[in-house]
Design an enzyme around this catalytic site. Structure first.
Site, PDB file in Angstrom:
ATOM      1  N   CYS A   1       0.833  -1.209   0.091  1.00 55.87           N
ATOM      2  CA  CYS A   1       0.221   0.093   0.062  1.00 55.87           C
ATOM      3  C   CYS A   1       0.761   1.280   0.001  1.00 55.87           C
ATOM      4  CB  CYS A   1      -1.084   0.033   1.254  1.00 55.87           C
ATOM      5  SG  CYS A   1      -2.432   1.204   1.112  1.00 55.87           S
TER       6      CYS A   1
ATOM      7  N   HIS B   1      -3.839  -5.463   1.254  1.00 57.08           N
ATOM      8  CA  HIS B   1      -3.444  -5.958   2.753  1.00 57.08           C
ATOM      9  C   HIS B   1      -4.033  -7.279   2.952  1.00 57.08           C
ATOM     10  CE1 HIS B   1      -2.516  -1.971   4.012  1.00 57.08           C
ATOM     11  NE2 HIS B   1      -3.484  -1.379   3.214  1.00 57.08           N
TER      12      HIS B   1
END
Length: 490
Positions: free
Chosen positions: A337, A433
């Site tokens: 991310c 994630h």
């Protein structure tokens, strides 16, 4: 208000174990055959989870939902504050970004969110037999009492009885409980029913006189003493305090060392819990002021709530030099991310999504560039790793679009019908994630670091087993019938 039996657990301070107590009670009452749901009116955390209805809530409420056998829903945590700086935070309301506010600004407006908090509570409580509600921080912060939606303000609005949780492990628990009882208003005290002592080490009978003293001074019901539960380390941590208190989360006799940079606004660091659980992995969180260990087999740049600020922070620590040296040695680097965005050549935030409009040169290890723009991506997703073919699953939670700028970049993952991430030599990154949650992918990934590594860990099964053990722990040491009686009596 719905008349579903409910009980709210408030803390004498932060990090006294409220989240864990609620999770354990959720699993214990669920195992008794009740339909149970968790609720936290206001949370502050950069560890968040994507929900069934396409929003986000605090990671602790997602774990509590799991303990109940439920999918996470935005109504379980209607207000989530995600710190972006020392004085300001992104405000998420019922799963969606509502805006940003500095501390004083939020204190002035938080009371306006109470109708939405009550609305979420009513929706959740209408379909269950028991609501277990978690307060936030300390219940005796009188400077925050006006317009409160996190503790007494919500409990009184929803007409829910409360219980104080005290942490004996950090000392001063008698003063904390008696002091809280005396400091709060008579109206708040009227809905306080009892107390429990958490994290006790040793012979609980030695605290009998302490419990008696608390009862005499407060008139509160003694709901019991919970002995320290060491296996709590096997459950996802919500607060960055967990990272500050422990630098190493793996085995000292490990075959593989993985170093994660402890950037200033680290988010979703539970991504690395499955790696920490591996017996042959030494997972190190590199703290500010430290150098990246030269014997690291892998360096990970984690998610960030303020990518540009954390990129500057990373450079201030000299970690950019350490990472470049690590790559020159032919060792891999992974970004997730915000960490993925930092690995690129350029990051731009023209609309000031993370703060004042700004842009910066990235680390230049991946030929990709990122532009911060909305809408925020919030989605659970499954796919595969393009190198190993192993299945991956998790969630995306980010602002910004990252695009390749060079022919040497290959995608890392296939998520749904789209490619995600980038691979260039020993450097890779992606937006997923929960990347390491799938056992097959994690085992394959670790064997690529050391072919001799033999992992048999079933991570999700371990979490489920730990929740069962936590429930059994509470069954043994607490009178759960007394908890339900308090919830039912209102």
């Amino acid at each position: 208000m719905a008349k579903t039996p409910a009980l709210m657990l408030l803390g004498t301070g932060s990090d006294v174990g409220k989240s864990l107590v609620v999770a354990g009670l959720c699993r214990a009452f669920t195992r008794r055959g009740l339909r149970v749901a968790p609720f936290k009116p206001q949370n502050m955390s950069n560890n968040a989870a994507v929900t069934l209805d396409g929003g986000e809530i605090g990671r602790a409420q997602a774990l509590q939902a799991k303990a109940c056998g439920l999918r996470p829903h935005t109504d379980m945590n209607p207000v989530l504050l995600k710190p972006q700086s020392e004085t300001g935070a992104q405000v998420v309301v019922q799963g969606k970004v509502w805006g940003s506010a500095r501390g004083a600004e939020y204190q002035a407006i938080k009371g306006q969110l109470m109708p939405l908090v009550i609305e979420s509570y009513e929706r959740i409580s209408a379909s269950v037999d028991l609501m277990l509600v978690e307060g936030a921080g300390s219940a005796s912060e009188l400077n925050l009492r006006k317009g409160d939606i996190a503790n007494w303000g919500f409990a009184r609005a929803a007409q829910i009885p409360t219980v104080l949780v005290g942490d004996i492990d950090r000392g001063g628990v008698i003063a904390n409980i008696i002091g809280t009882h005396r400091l709060i208003s008579r109206e708040d005290r009227a809905i306080l029913r009892g107390f429990l002592i958490n994290k006790f080490r040793g012979d609980t009978s030695l605290f009998a006189s302490g419990s008696t003293l608390i009862q005499q001074e407060t008139g509160l019901r003694d709901l019991g003493i919970v002995p320290f539960f060491p296996a709590a380390r096997d459950l996802p941590a919500e607060d960055v305090l967990a990272l500050d208190q422990s630098q190493t989360r793996g085995s000292q006799s490990a075959k593989v060392k993985i170093s994660v940079l402890r950037i200033g606004r680290i988010s979703n660091f539970d991504d690395f819990d499955p790696l920490a659980a591996e017996p042959e992995v030494d997972l190190v969180f590199v703290q500010p002021g430290e150098v990246v260990p030269v014997d690291s087999d892998l360096v990970i740049l984690p998610g960030s709530k303020a990518t540009l600020a954390d990129l500057a922070f990373l450079r201030e620590q000299g970690w950019d030099t350490d990472i470049a040296a690590h790559v020159r040695r032919g060792k891999p680097v992974l970004g997730i991310c915000g960490g993925y965005q930092m690995l690129g050549t350029h990051i731009a935030d023209p609309d000031g999504i993370e703060g004042p409009p700004a842009e910066a040169r990235g680390l230049g290890l991946l030929d990709v560039q990122t532009v911060m723009k909305g809408p925020k991506t919030l989605v659970e997703i499954r796919g595969s790793d393009l190198r190993s073919g192993e299945a991956v699953a998790g969630y995306e939670m980010h602002m910004g679009v990252t695009t390749p700028t060079g022919s040497g970049v290959q995608p890392m993952l296939r998520l749904g019908d789209l490619d995600d991430g980038a691979v260039q030599g020993v450097v890779s990154g992606c937006y997923l994630h929960g990347l390491f949650n799938e056992d097959g992918f994690r085992h394959s990934f670790l064997r690529a670091l050391d072919p001799a590594l033999q992992s048999e860990l079933a991570f999700d099964q371990r979490v489920e087993s730990t929740l069962d053990d936590l429930a059994a722990h509470f069954e043994e040491f607490l009178d759960l019938d007394a908890f339900f009686d308090l919830a039912e009596a209102g």
